[in-house]
Design a protein around this motif. Sequence first.
Motif, PDB file in Angstrom:
ATOM      1  N   LYS A 254       0.636  -1.318  -0.043  1.00  0.00           N
ATOM      2  CA  LYS A 254       0.041   0.317  -0.177  1.00  0.00           C
ATOM      3  C   LYS A 254       0.635   1.257  -0.037  1.00  0.00           C
ATOM      4  O   LYS A 254       0.827   2.204  -0.410  1.00  0.00           O
ATOM      5  N   LEU A 255       2.033   1.557   0.455  1.00  0.00           N
ATOM      6  CA  LEU A 255       2.887   2.273   0.741  1.00  0.00           C
ATOM      7  C   LEU A 255       3.780   2.177  -0.742  1.00  0.00           C
ATOM      8  O   LEU A 255       3.748   4.018  -0.541  1.00  0.00           O
ATOM      9  N   LEU A 256       4.077   1.553  -0.944  1.00  0.00           N
ATOM     10  CA  LEU A 256       4.686   1.349  -2.357  1.00  0.00           C
ATOM     11  C   LEU A 256       3.372   2.497  -3.061  1.00  0.00           C
ATOM     12  O   LEU A 256       4.018   3.663  -3.881  1.00  0.00           O
ATOM     13  N   LEU A 257       2.150   1.744  -2.968  1.00  0.00           N
ATOM     14  CA  LEU A 257       1.769   2.132  -4.458  1.00  0.00           C
ATOM     15  C   LEU A 257       1.049   4.042  -4.223  1.00  0.00           C
ATOM     16  O   LEU A 257       0.783   4.465  -4.805  1.00  0.00           O
ATOM     17  N   GLY A 258       0.961   4.368  -2.554  1.00  0.00           N
ATOM     18  CA  GLY A 258       0.387   5.015  -2.481  1.00  0.00           C
ATOM     19  C   GLY A 258       2.026   6.453  -2.613  1.00  0.00           C
ATOM     20  O   GLY A 258       1.233   7.656  -3.135  1.00  0.00           O
ATOM     21  N   GLN A 259       2.808   6.095  -3.091  1.00  0.00           N
ATOM     22  CA  GLN A 259       4.502   7.247  -3.245  1.00  0.00           C
ATOM     23  C   GLN A 259       4.345   7.053  -4.887  1.00  0.00           C
ATOM     24  O   GLN A 259       4.878   8.289  -5.019  1.00  0.00           O
TER      25      GLN A 259
ATOM     26  N   GLY B 127       1.498   7.813  -6.396  1.00  0.00           N
ATOM     27  CA  GLY B 127       0.113   8.346  -6.578  1.00  0.00           C
ATOM     28  C   GLY B 127      -0.834   7.293  -6.745  1.00  0.00           C
ATOM     29  O   GLY B 127      -1.842   7.781  -7.733  1.00  0.00           O
ATOM     30  N   ILE B 128      -1.007   6.513  -6.507  1.00  0.00           N
ATOM     31  CA  ILE B 128      -2.189   5.418  -6.946  1.00  0.00           C
ATOM     32  C   ILE B 128      -2.816   4.806  -4.927  1.00  0.00           C
ATOM     33  O   ILE B 128      -1.987   4.443  -4.607  1.00  0.00           O
ATOM     34  N   GLU B 129      -4.437   5.386  -5.557  1.00  0.00           N
ATOM     35  CA  GLU B 129      -4.788   4.876  -4.067  1.00  0.00           C
ATOM     36  C   GLU B 129      -4.904   3.288  -3.969  1.00  0.00           C
ATOM     37  O   GLU B 129      -5.725   2.938  -5.262  1.00  0.00           O
ATOM     38  N   ALA B 130      -5.370   2.954  -3.209  1.00  0.00           N
ATOM     39  CA  ALA B 130      -5.442   1.381  -3.931  1.00  0.00           C
ATOM     40  C   ALA B 130      -5.817   0.909  -1.965  1.00  0.00           C
ATOM     41  O   ALA B 130      -5.546   1.328  -1.464  1.00  0.00           O
ATOM     42  N   ASP B 131      -6.700  -0.312  -2.249  1.00  0.00           N
ATOM     43  CA  ASP B 131      -7.450  -1.374  -0.851  1.00  0.00           C
ATOM     44  C   ASP B 131      -6.161  -2.125  -1.406  1.00  0.00           C
ATOM     45  O   ASP B 131      -6.365  -3.424  -2.012  1.00  0.00           O
TER      46      ASP B 131
ATOM     47  N   THR C  33      -9.062   0.761 -15.135  1.00  0.00           N
ATOM     48  CA  THR C  33      -8.216  -0.713 -15.262  1.00  0.00           C
ATOM     49  C   THR C  33      -6.532  -0.107 -15.960  1.00  0.00           C
ATOM     50  O   THR C  33      -5.832  -0.848 -15.641  1.00  0.00           O
ATOM     51  N   ALA C  34      -6.716   1.301 -16.467  1.00  0.00           N
ATOM     52  CA  ALA C  34      -5.276   1.872 -16.190  1.00  0.00           C
ATOM     53  C   ALA C  34      -4.420   1.591 -15.283  1.00  0.00           C
ATOM     54  O   ALA C  34      -3.189   1.386 -14.870  1.00  0.00           O
ATOM     55  N   GLY C  35      -4.753   2.275 -14.032  1.00  0.00           N
ATOM     56  CA  GLY C  35      -4.246   1.763 -12.694  1.00  0.00           C
ATOM     57  C   GLY C  35      -3.762   0.571 -12.194  1.00  0.00           C
ATOM     58  O   GLY C  35      -2.869   0.325 -11.640  1.00  0.00           O
ATOM     59  N   ALA C  36      -4.708  -0.067 -12.949  1.00  0.00           N
ATOM     60  CA  ALA C  36      -4.281  -2.099 -12.360  1.00  0.00           C
ATOM     61  C   ALA C  36      -2.900  -2.382 -13.114  1.00  0.00           C
ATOM     62  O   ALA C  36      -1.849  -2.830 -12.986  1.00  0.00           O
ATOM     63  N   TYR C  37      -2.744  -1.635 -15.020  1.00  0.00           N
ATOM     64  CA  TYR C  37      -1.726  -1.859 -15.655  1.00  0.00           C
ATOM     65  C   TYR C  37      -0.909  -1.330 -14.440  1.00  0.00           C
ATOM     66  O   TYR C  37       1.172  -1.656 -14.626  1.00  0.00           O
ATOM     67  N   ARG C  38      -0.449   0.069 -14.294  1.00  0.00           N
ATOM     68  CA  ARG C  38       0.451   0.718 -13.891  1.00  0.00           C
ATOM     69  C   ARG C  38       0.859   0.459 -12.182  1.00  0.00           C
ATOM     70  O   ARG C  38       2.054   0.180 -12.119  1.00  0.00           O
ATOM     71  N   ALA C  39      -0.639   0.004 -11.447  1.00  0.00           N
ATOM     72  CA  ALA C  39       0.423  -0.849 -10.101  1.00  0.00           C
ATOM     73  C   ALA C  39       1.114  -2.059 -10.724  1.00  0.00           C
ATOM     74  O   ALA C  39       1.791  -1.780  -9.689  1.00  0.00           O
ATOM     75  N   LEU C  40       0.889  -3.304 -11.835  1.00  0.00           N
ATOM     76  CA  LEU C  40       1.576  -3.903 -11.921  1.00  0.00           C
ATOM     77  C   LEU C  40       2.896  -3.385 -12.239  1.00  0.00           C
ATOM     78  O   LEU C  40       4.045  -4.548 -11.957  1.00  0.00           O
ATOM     79  N   GLY C  41       3.137  -2.454 -13.046  1.00  0.00           N
ATOM     80  CA  GLY C  41       4.489  -2.201 -13.632  1.00  0.00           C
ATOM     81  C   GLY C  41       5.375  -1.257 -12.032  1.00  0.00           C
ATOM     82  O   GLY C  41       6.252  -1.711 -12.166  1.00  0.00           O
ATOM     83  N   ILE C  42       5.407  -1.018 -11.330  1.00  0.00           N
ATOM     84  CA  ILE C  42       5.232  -0.465 -10.115  1.00  0.00           C
ATOM     85  C   ILE C  42       5.669  -1.650  -9.635  1.00  0.00           C
ATOM     86  O   ILE C  42       6.928  -1.890  -8.938  1.00  0.00           O
TER      87      ILE C  42
END
Length: 702
Positions: free
Chosen positions: A222-227, A229-233, A271-280
């Motif tokens: 959660k911290l990694l994605l938040g840094q 700019g991705i808000e994730a549960d 969906t775009a956020g899903a692929y971006r989160a995968l890359g991160i």
Amino acid sequence: MLRQYELVDRVLAYDPDADEDLLNRAYVFSIQAHGSQLRASGDPYFSHPIEVAGILTELKLDAETIATGILHDTIEDTVATTEQIERLFGANVARLVDGVTKLSKIEAQTENERAAENLRKFLLAMSDDIRVLLVKLADRLHNMRTLHFIKSDEKRRRIARETMDIYAPLAERIGLYGFMDELQALSFKHLEPEGYDSIVKRLELLRAGGGDMVARITSGIKLLLGQSGIEADVRGREKRPFSIWKKMQDRRMAFENLPDVMAFRVVVPDTAGAYRALGIIHQRWPAVPGRFKDFISTPKRNGYRSLHTTVMHSERVRIEIQIRTAEMDREAEFGLAAHWAYKQGDDGAPARHAYPWLRDLLEILEQAATPEELLEHTRLAMFQDQVFAFTPKGELIQLPAGACPVDFAYAVHTDLGDTCVGSKVNGRVVPLRTPLANGDQVEILRSKAQHPDPLWEGFVVSVKARSAVRRFVRQQQRSQQLKMGRTLYDEVVARLKLPLSDDAVTAGLARLKLADRNALYLALARATVSDTAVLEAVLPGSTANLKTKKRGKAGPRAPISIRGLTPGVAFQLADCCHPIPGDRIVGVACPGTGIEVHGIDCANLADPGEGEWLDLHWGEETESAVARLFAVVHNQPGSLAALTAILAHHGANIVNLTLKERDRAFHGFVVDIEVDDLAHLTNIIAALRATQAVVSVERVKA
């Protein structure tokens, strides 16, 4: 147990327009109908349907479905009738309740037949309205939660096995993964209690040794994605005992060597956020090769969408991460129940038109020849993983893992599978048994003269292909049996030596309880009705005039009687043609030996000009004679045993057996056997030709 107002309030919370009166009436009716009935736990029986309805409210289903859950056992376990349910609660509820109801009065001989008939009715009802399946799954889930109250270990295991084989896979097929996980976990606990206890204890030790590792990893993701700019549960959990057990069995690993026992879910806005989160995530932790699956671009057959990846975390463990949007997460949680179109297809068509996998199950119903085959094919259809291939036009075809071009052809269309003669995969001609890989482009070569090859059953994996091959083989066998049965029937009727009227045959079929002549031919070919029974059926009393023969009985043979010879004149049956009663025969005078008896078509008969022929006939006291056969069998273990077993079954004593020809594939035997007459021999030859061990068999007359 949910109280009446609690159940109604649950439904109104997500559907304010629900028919509250319908729910109240169903609640009261169920309690009154079940009365003082008790469950194995000792609780009132009506607590079960109320809890089933409660489970259905978690899926936010409509009032008719909730009412069906409340009433689903009333027809089976009380005096209530379908007509009464329809009158009080409407046609839709009555139809749904009837679809869920088991066939409690099936007149079947085996447990498999009862299970298959229940499954058949259930699948047919489900194909018209998928809500039948939702109620049935909720019913099975509550029964599994209380299964431990059943005292019989055998009954608990039987129910658990049925749940594991049928209902858990059905839950997976419609995307109810929460139902699937719990059904599998509860079944596993009863089927493999030692394995279940062992894994639970090891998970406890893992938690004790690693502290709250799941919470630490969850916070880190959660911290990694938040840094970025991705808000994730982000949610994490240990994998369930059955999932761990299955991986241990599939990979043949000990628990300590199992790489990923923790799974994490990342829910992002789009969906775009899903692929971006995968890359991160892949930038932060190395991805495990071969463990990435994109179910967003290529959804599962049940509509499931998500990104799956496995990474090596800095906690020195491999973890599985699933990334999806909130909508995808809701669909994964509630499956098809997440859509209000679950009642029908988008165009108002029955459920079988909206869900292709339902059509596959219906084809199983149509093609299965036995209860065992129905259960086997249904289980296969439920458990197969998927591989994706493309037609030359780019259409995506989903197949079971390990599928070959024949499976692909049948998945496109049954007619294409039936006429398949070859295939091209990615432009290259390959054997039909070649396993397909994800992304293959497959072109099927066909011919109108082709038909399914029985050998295909050895390598096809899809239920549709296997059923088609078995159906063709059954049709071929039936055709051959009809032909052989017609021959046997003609031989039986010929013994009467008088024509039979159609009325006599019709009356005979009625006495034998057979539908038509084809049924009679099949019964004769399969030896389910005897020659004598047929004779007595078509002409009562006819068998009293036929002599009784005891075949295969040890002891001296009675002398052969031949009419046309002067009493006291010596004779012998010719060794060249081995004539038997029923053959047309002639006698030839031989100096010093008397009369030699030949078949009329014997190739070794002397020219009539060289000697006198005597017109002879078999006498009435004839017991048996020796016939000679030449049989070619496959060169494999058991072939000769199969041949001799058929001879013994037909009461033919083997006088001599000689190996005459042999090569790597076949053996040819000359067999001399004692038979009663020509009809007896004809039956034997027909039976030998019908067995797979025998390539060919002919009578030797010269």
